[in-house]
Design a protein around this motif. Sequence first.
Motif, PDB file in Angstrom:
ATOM      1  N   PHE A 115      -9.256  19.011  26.569  1.00 48.10           N
ATOM      2  CA  PHE A 115     -10.421  18.131  26.583  1.00 48.10           C
ATOM      3  C   PHE A 115     -10.143  16.880  25.777  1.00 48.10           C
ATOM      4  O   PHE A 115     -10.011  16.919  24.566  1.00 48.10           O
ATOM      5  N   ARG A 152     -14.352  13.850  29.210  1.00 52.63           N
ATOM      6  CA  ARG A 152     -13.547  13.437  30.351  1.00 52.63           C
ATOM      7  C   ARG A 152     -12.903  12.083  30.071  1.00 52.63           C
ATOM      8  O   ARG A 152     -13.496  11.209  29.450  1.00 52.63           O
ATOM      9  N   SER A 179      -4.229  18.294  34.706  1.00 52.97           N
ATOM     10  CA  SER A 179      -5.242  17.454  35.352  1.00 52.97           C
ATOM     11  C   SER A 179      -4.587  16.702  36.502  1.00 52.97           C
ATOM     12  O   SER A 179      -3.419  16.333  36.419  1.00 52.97           O
ATOM     13  N   GLN A 233      -9.483  19.285  36.595  1.00 51.85           N
ATOM     14  CA  GLN A 233      -8.644  19.798  35.513  1.00 51.85           C
ATOM     15  C   GLN A 233      -8.630  21.323  35.561  1.00 51.85           C
ATOM     16  O   GLN A 233      -9.685  21.960  35.768  1.00 51.85           O
ATOM     17  N   GLY A 263     -14.075  15.765  39.120  1.00 47.79           N
ATOM     18  CA  GLY A 263     -14.568  14.419  39.329  1.00 47.79           C
ATOM     19  C   GLY A 263     -15.304  14.316  40.647  1.00 47.79           C
ATOM     20  O   GLY A 263     -15.612  15.325  41.298  1.00 47.79           O
ATOM     21  N   GLN A 304     -13.132  21.188  35.012  1.00 52.10           N
ATOM     22  CA  GLN A 304     -13.944  20.002  35.253  1.00 52.10           C
ATOM     23  C   GLN A 304     -13.545  19.419  36.590  1.00 52.10           C
ATOM     24  O   GLN A 304     -12.397  19.593  37.042  1.00 52.10           O
ATOM     25  N   PHE A 336      -9.983  10.570  38.152  1.00 46.32           N
ATOM     26  CA  PHE A 336      -9.905  11.983  37.833  1.00 46.32           C
ATOM     27  C   PHE A 336     -10.370  12.840  39.002  1.00 46.32           C
ATOM     28  O   PHE A 336     -11.477  12.636  39.532  1.00 46.32           O
ATOM     29  N   ASN A 361     -18.641  15.584  27.844  1.00 43.37           N
ATOM     30  CA  ASN A 361     -17.695  16.260  28.742  1.00 43.37           C
ATOM     31  C   ASN A 361     -16.246  15.990  28.394  1.00 43.37           C
ATOM     32  O   ASN A 361     -15.341  16.588  28.976  1.00 43.37           O
TER      33      ASN A 361
END
Lengths: 113, 111
Positions: free
Chosen positions: A98, B98, A33, A48, A58, A56, A45, B96
Amino acid sequence: DAGVTQSPTHLIKTRGQQVTLRCSPKSGHDTVSWYQQALGQGPQFIFQYYEEEERQRGNFPDRFSGHQFPNYSSELNVNALLLGDSALYLCASSYQGFGQPQHFGDGTRLSIL
Amino acid sequence: TQLLEQSPQFLSIQEGENLTVYCNSSSVFSSLQWYRQEPGEGPVLLVTVVTGGEVKKLKRLTFQFGDARKDSSLHITAAQPGDTGLYLCAGVSYGNNRLAFGKGNQVVVIP
């Protein structure tokens, strides 16, 4: 057992240029990440990577892109640099990441003139 | 909008004193992590709390996760100069997964 390593440690660029930052994850980790940490702020963030794909993302513009290689190392690329991109860029690795605790490198300090 | 609010932002105390810093949110988290970051270095994980109401101790550091899983606190007993650093809390969101960081609590312990 090497931890997360990042290169370079410091970098100075001018507006409009492009930059590539590199990260090698901790041994045994497969997820990388990337975070941006501005002065006086917590890490934000960016994205990743897992199994060589962006898993993912941000709230960062498309100028920020990345890549993960088969050996799990990763690159962060930033195009058309702006003054506001000046920050500490942190790479963190984890195993199947995750929500897992992150192991951070010491970052790359990017300064834009 | 910051998902996690940390307070106070800056705290300076004398060696031997106790201190408590806070991490608050209106969101519920599946877990919460605390990190310490020193100048020129990346954050280092101190603890992960998972269960509402959970208390974890790490030597002189005591971490608590709120019953509603929205907030956390860090208490340091008899602070030492080596405790100086930026303490970051990070919540793991449901869905998610996150990790979202607060801005941090800057703690300075004066010898």
